[in-house]
Scaffold this motif. Sequence first.
Motif, PDB file in Angstrom:
ATOM      1  N   LEU A 113       0.831  -1.199   0.000  1.00 18.37           N
ATOM      2  CA  LEU A 113       0.000   0.000   0.000  1.00 18.37           C
ATOM      3  C   LEU A 113       0.870   1.256   0.000  1.00 18.37           C
ATOM      4  O   LEU A 113       0.598   2.220  -0.727  1.00 18.37           O
ATOM      5  CB  LEU A 113      -0.927  -0.012   1.211  1.00 18.37           C
ATOM      6  CG  LEU A 113      -1.842   1.206   1.389  1.00 18.37           C
ATOM      7  CD1 LEU A 113      -2.688   1.436   0.145  1.00 18.37           C
ATOM      8  CD2 LEU A 113      -2.729   1.015   2.611  1.00 18.37           C
ATOM      9  N   LEU A 133      -9.473  -0.016  -0.187  1.00 22.26           N
ATOM     10  CA  LEU A 133      -9.419  -1.257   0.583  1.00 22.26           C
ATOM     11  C   LEU A 133     -10.838  -1.762   0.769  1.00 22.26           C
ATOM     12  O   LEU A 133     -11.703  -1.026   1.260  1.00 22.26           O
ATOM     13  CB  LEU A 133      -8.774  -1.031   1.957  1.00 22.26           C
ATOM     14  CG  LEU A 133      -7.267  -0.864   2.012  1.00 22.26           C
ATOM     15  CD1 LEU A 133      -6.848  -0.366   3.393  1.00 22.26           C
ATOM     16  CD2 LEU A 133      -6.563  -2.188   1.702  1.00 22.26           C
ATOM     17  N   LEU A 173      -6.576  -5.069  -0.923  1.00 24.93           N
ATOM     18  CA  LEU A 173      -6.148  -3.879  -1.668  1.00 24.93           C
ATOM     19  C   LEU A 173      -6.609  -4.018  -3.109  1.00 24.93           C
ATOM     20  O   LEU A 173      -6.182  -4.939  -3.820  1.00 24.93           O
ATOM     21  CB  LEU A 173      -4.631  -3.724  -1.591  1.00 24.93           C
ATOM     22  CG  LEU A 173      -4.028  -2.520  -2.323  1.00 24.93           C
ATOM     23  CD1 LEU A 173      -4.598  -1.214  -1.786  1.00 24.93           C
ATOM     24  CD2 LEU A 173      -2.509  -2.537  -2.204  1.00 24.93           C
ATOM     25  N   LEU A 209      -9.104   5.642   0.405  1.00 27.75           N
ATOM     26  CA  LEU A 209      -7.690   5.915   0.676  1.00 27.75           C
ATOM     27  C   LEU A 209      -7.373   7.344   0.270  1.00 27.75           C
ATOM     28  O   LEU A 209      -6.751   7.595  -0.752  1.00 27.75           O
ATOM     29  CB  LEU A 209      -6.801   4.930  -0.077  1.00 27.75           C
ATOM     30  CG  LEU A 209      -6.939   3.468   0.338  1.00 27.75           C
ATOM     31  CD1 LEU A 209      -6.094   2.581  -0.555  1.00 27.75           C
ATOM     32  CD2 LEU A 209      -6.535   3.284   1.792  1.00 27.75           C
TER      33      LEU A 209
END
Length: 225
Positions: A113, A133, A173, A209
């Motif tokens: 990530l 995610l 992810l 994110l």
Amino acid sequence: MQRARRTVQTWVHQIELGWGERAATTARSLVPLLTPLPASDFLAAGEAAAIRGHGLDDVIAWFRLLARRSRPMRGLLARGGLVDLAAGWADGVLRSEYGEEQVVPLALLRLRLEQQVALATRHGRRPGDDLALVAASVGGGSAERQRVVQHARALFAGGEPMAMAPNGTLLVLVTRGPSLHARTLAFEQAVRADDCLHNTTIRVWVEPLAMAAEHVDSHLLGLAS
């Protein structure tokens, strides 16, 4: 050309002195991926080194050694080559040690990530533009968690890294796209329809994110604790 060849030969020799013959053999095999400059394929080089069993710290040390001898290489590494190298290494570890069907350690998902966030930042994009995610909080034990993992892998079948946090939260992810919402909804419906999970509290959601690279650790810690 002759100077570049001597630089690479000296680099391989230094790696042999510092890390041994196996490391030198790997470094020698990476040379076609690094030349000619500036067409170096750091992603492929990192992946190849990982598949051959070399640790990320060692691989980065090799390339920093090369950068001290080559100004063009130093510039390429500074402009994102190290990020690509680490991203390729993580891909190699995922494929060689865990395969596409396995849950990876949370630390490896964090590394992946961090690399993806750094790449997005390098290209002037926010991490949330391209990544997310998919999270599933599982209230049962190991058997229930494994059932949820099986459903997740069936719906996210492109080799997406997934890890199980200590608190029982599965993290996948994923790349954002038109199918993300539908796949997440299908995942949630699959776990709710599973007779083995009827007495298990499960919550599925998409975690955005929208953080900077320096906030990755705290974001993951909040999800995992």
